[in-house]
Design an enzyme around this catalytic site. Structure first.
Site, mmCIF file in Angstrom:
data_model
loop_
_atom_site.group_PDB
_atom_site.id
_atom_site.type_symbol
_atom_site.label_atom_id
_atom_site.label_comp_id
_atom_site.label_asym_id
_atom_site.label_seq_id
_atom_site.Cartn_x
_atom_site.Cartn_y
_atom_site.Cartn_z
ATOM 1 N N CYS A 171 0.811 -1.219 0.000
ATOM 2 C CA CYS A 171 0.000 0.000 0.000
ATOM 3 C C CYS A 171 0.842 1.266 0.000
ATOM 4 O O CYS A 171 0.294 2.364 -0.128
ATOM 5 C CB CYS A 171 -0.931 -0.020 1.205
ATOM 6 S SG CYS A 171 -1.909 -1.530 1.284
ATOM 7 N N GLU A 314 -2.138 5.691 13.491
ATOM 8 C CA GLU A 314 -1.780 6.857 12.676
ATOM 9 C C GLU A 314 -2.122 8.153 13.407
ATOM 10 O O GLU A 314 -1.337 9.109 13.407
ATOM 11 C CB GLU A 314 -2.494 6.798 11.326
ATOM 12 C CG GLU A 314 -2.115 7.956 10.412
ATOM 13 C CD GLU A 314 -2.644 7.807 8.994
ATOM 14 O OE1 GLU A 314 -3.539 6.958 8.770
ATOM 15 O OE2 GLU A 314 -2.156 8.528 8.114
ATOM 16 N N LYS A 335 -9.205 7.850 1.083
ATOM 17 C CA LYS A 335 -9.695 6.474 0.896
ATOM 18 C C LYS A 335 -11.159 6.358 1.285
ATOM 19 O O LYS A 335 -11.826 5.390 0.912
ATOM 20 C CB LYS A 335 -8.832 5.501 1.703
ATOM 21 C CG LYS A 335 -7.399 5.392 1.190
ATOM 22 C CD LYS A 335 -6.586 4.372 1.965
ATOM 23 C CE LYS A 335 -5.155 4.274 1.429
ATOM 24 N NZ LYS A 335 -4.326 5.432 1.795
ATOM 25 N N PHE A 399 1.736 -3.180 4.523
ATOM 26 C CA PHE A 399 1.970 -4.371 5.338
ATOM 27 C C PHE A 399 3.467 -4.664 5.323
ATOM 28 O O PHE A 399 4.159 -4.453 4.317
ATOM 29 C CB PHE A 399 1.218 -5.569 4.749
ATOM 30 C CG PHE A 399 -0.191 -5.720 5.271
ATOM 31 C CD1 PHE A 399 -0.737 -4.843 6.192
ATOM 32 C CD2 PHE A 399 -0.981 -6.771 4.829
ATOM 33 C CE1 PHE A 399 -2.031 -5.002 6.670
ATOM 34 C CE2 PHE A 399 -2.277 -6.943 5.295
ATOM 35 C CZ PHE A 399 -2.803 -6.058 6.218
#
Lengths: 412, 95
Positions: A171, A314, A335, A399
């Site tokens: 990502c 985050e 997103k 990841f």
């Protein structure tokens, strides 16, 4: 006139072309219009393979038909992830005024991020092989599944002969790719690059895999919100033309913005659970590289997947990094509108940040239901709004604990 | 009336040719008709990757294995007709 070089003597890197294909359609104009209008491209989507199917929230490209853009042989050769990059690339090159300029592209780099490569082609081959038995698969399986197909086709389109490769950090791929291309221009290896990210992940087997790891939303993406349950799939590509400021000025190019700083880090701890330290180091390095202070930042375009854990970690990392200033900055997630397009997301979000700078507008987090104590920063809830923006940050986490961030400004 | 089924007829060279022509016309609509056995794939503008795709489809259509038999080396349509007919006939026990 502003300085042509950075304070360290290296080249400044500016964006002179942008192209995008995404859940709202084809084009940067359609992207920004929908983002600023706080629209959401995510809908329940059924993905099937044979008589098996799964329904997940996803933002697919509306009305996309490959034969509208490509010949039969090209379709046979190009998995959708590469098709999307080519379409975004063509828009970016035209936007930069460099279409057909084969001399100008000859020494350029092509650096593209991608997470999964040819996922559809891989699924096709697997289904064929295991349902029919034997050892035969389609002869174009290898060129369709190869990650590097995307840079090969982009280079063929532009006649670029420079360094070309794919960066695959899940990502974070698109952000890492833009960072790599920035470094190459900054240090004089090339003076122009085609860079960004792409992904075609709304595919049955991919949806099953991410459902198994319990990261997919039950309804839709609600980053930084009370009641969030995970991410939604997204697909598409964002491709940018990067040039040294000197090269851009020499040809009188229009400048969309500047990549001021690059930060990267890794969390050497857990394969899927983000940590606090990695993102903090990533932001620290990006701002230092940009020569900016935390107080200079009014907006962070977050990774913001909408999973319970990502958004908590985050938010904590951003809050701790910015300290008291965190109360005066916004942290939103694109997103929530576009879904999570994995390797494309960082590039699409960089484009959104550059448009945000240009329009002095904070992109929103849509589908936001209400505050979560774990996400105390301003999410720009459900509606874009005006703001004074000089430098913004965008960050991506993959990841494996791979993190990348860019500091962006108007430049020029 | 015999009480046993007749074995399926082995395709003739003509029927193999007709089926191959139809396959190529469908797969390469840009190839200008009429096709003949003299049609040369590379000179006719068919790329090597397209030939690979064609071989794959031919193997599917006729349930034969050109590649495994080392019989995927052809330049003209007539040569492909011959190879396919050879394998189809062999499969039917008549070659």
């Amino acid at each position: 006139m502003s300085a042509q070089r950075r304070a360290d003597g290296n080249h400044r890197v500016v964006v002179t072309g942008m192209g995008a294909i995404h859940g709202f359609g084809h084009g940067v104009a359609a992207l920004w219009q929908a983002v600023a209008a706080a629209e959401c491209a995510i809908a329940p989507t059924t993905l099937a393979r044979g008589n098996q199917q799964i329904t997940v929230p996803a933002a697919r490209i509306p009305g996309y038909r490959d034969r509208d853009y490509f010949t039969e042989l090209q379709v046979a050769l190009l998995d959708p992830f590469a098709q999307y990059a080519l379409l975004a690339g063509r828009e970016a090159v035209a936007d930069a005024g460099l279409a057909g300029d084969t001399d100008g592209w000859r020494d350029a780099a092509v650096i593209v991020g991608n997470g999964g490569g040819g996922e559809l082609a891989r699924e096709d081959a697997g289904a064929y092989l295991f349902t029919r038995g034997g050892t035969r698969v389609h002869p174009l399986t290898v060129p369709r599944t190869n990650h590097q197909a995307v840079v090969s086709h982009l280079a063929a389109d532009t006649q670029a002969f420079g360094p070309a490769y794919v960066i695959s950090t899940g990502c974070a791929s698109g952000t890492h790719a833009l960072a790599q291309a920035t470094w190459m221009i900054r240090h004089g290896l090339v003076n122009r690059a085609l860079s960004g990210g792409c992904e075609a992940n709304a595919i049955f087997s991919v949806a099953c895999a991410f459902t198994a790891v319990r990261t997919v939303a039950r309804d839709t993406s609600r980053p930084f919100s009370h009641g969030r349950t995970g991410f939604s799939f997204g697909e598409g590509a964002g491709i940018l033309v990067l040039e040294s400021l000197e090269a851009a000025h020499a040809r009188g190019a229009r400048i969309h913005g500047e990549i001021l700083g690059v930060g990267m880090s890794i969390d050497p701890a857990d394969q899927v659970h983000p940590s606090h330290l990695g993102p903090t180091l990533c932001l620290t390095r990006a701002l230092k590289d940009a020569g900016r202070e935390p107080g200079d930042i009014a907006y962070v375009n977050g990774h913001g997947t909408g999973t319970v854990l990502n958004d908590r970690v985050e938010s904590a990392a951003v809050r701790d990094f910015f300290g008291p200033h965190a109360g005066r900055l916004a942290l939103s997630s694109s997103k929530s509108q576009l879904g999570h397009s994995f390797g494309a997301s960082g590039a699409l979000e960089a484009i959104i940040c550059l448009k945000a700078l240009r329009h002095q507008t904070l992109p929103p987090t849509v589908n936001w239901l209400g505050p979560d104590p774990d996400c105390p920063l301003d999410p720009v809830a459900n509606k874009a709004r005006s703001a004074s923006l000089e430098t913004v940050l965008t960050q991506s986490f993959g990841f494996g604990g791979v993190n990348a961030a860019l500091a962006l400004g108007l430049g020029g | 009336m015999p009480d046993t089924e007749m074995p399926p007829a082995t395709p003739t060279r003509e029927s193999v040719r007709a089926e191959l022509y139809a396959l190529i016309e469908a797969q390469f609509p840009r190839v200008v008709a009429p096709l003949t056995d003299d049609f040369h794939f590379s000179e006719g503008g068919v790329a090597s990757l397209e030939v690979m795709m064609l071989v794959f489809d031919v193997e599917e259509t006729f349930d034969i294995a050109l590649v495994d038999e080392g019989l995927d080396d052809f330049e003209t349509l007539g040569e492909l007709v011959t190879l396919v007919h050879l394998l189809v006939a062999r499969k039917g026990g008549q070659a």
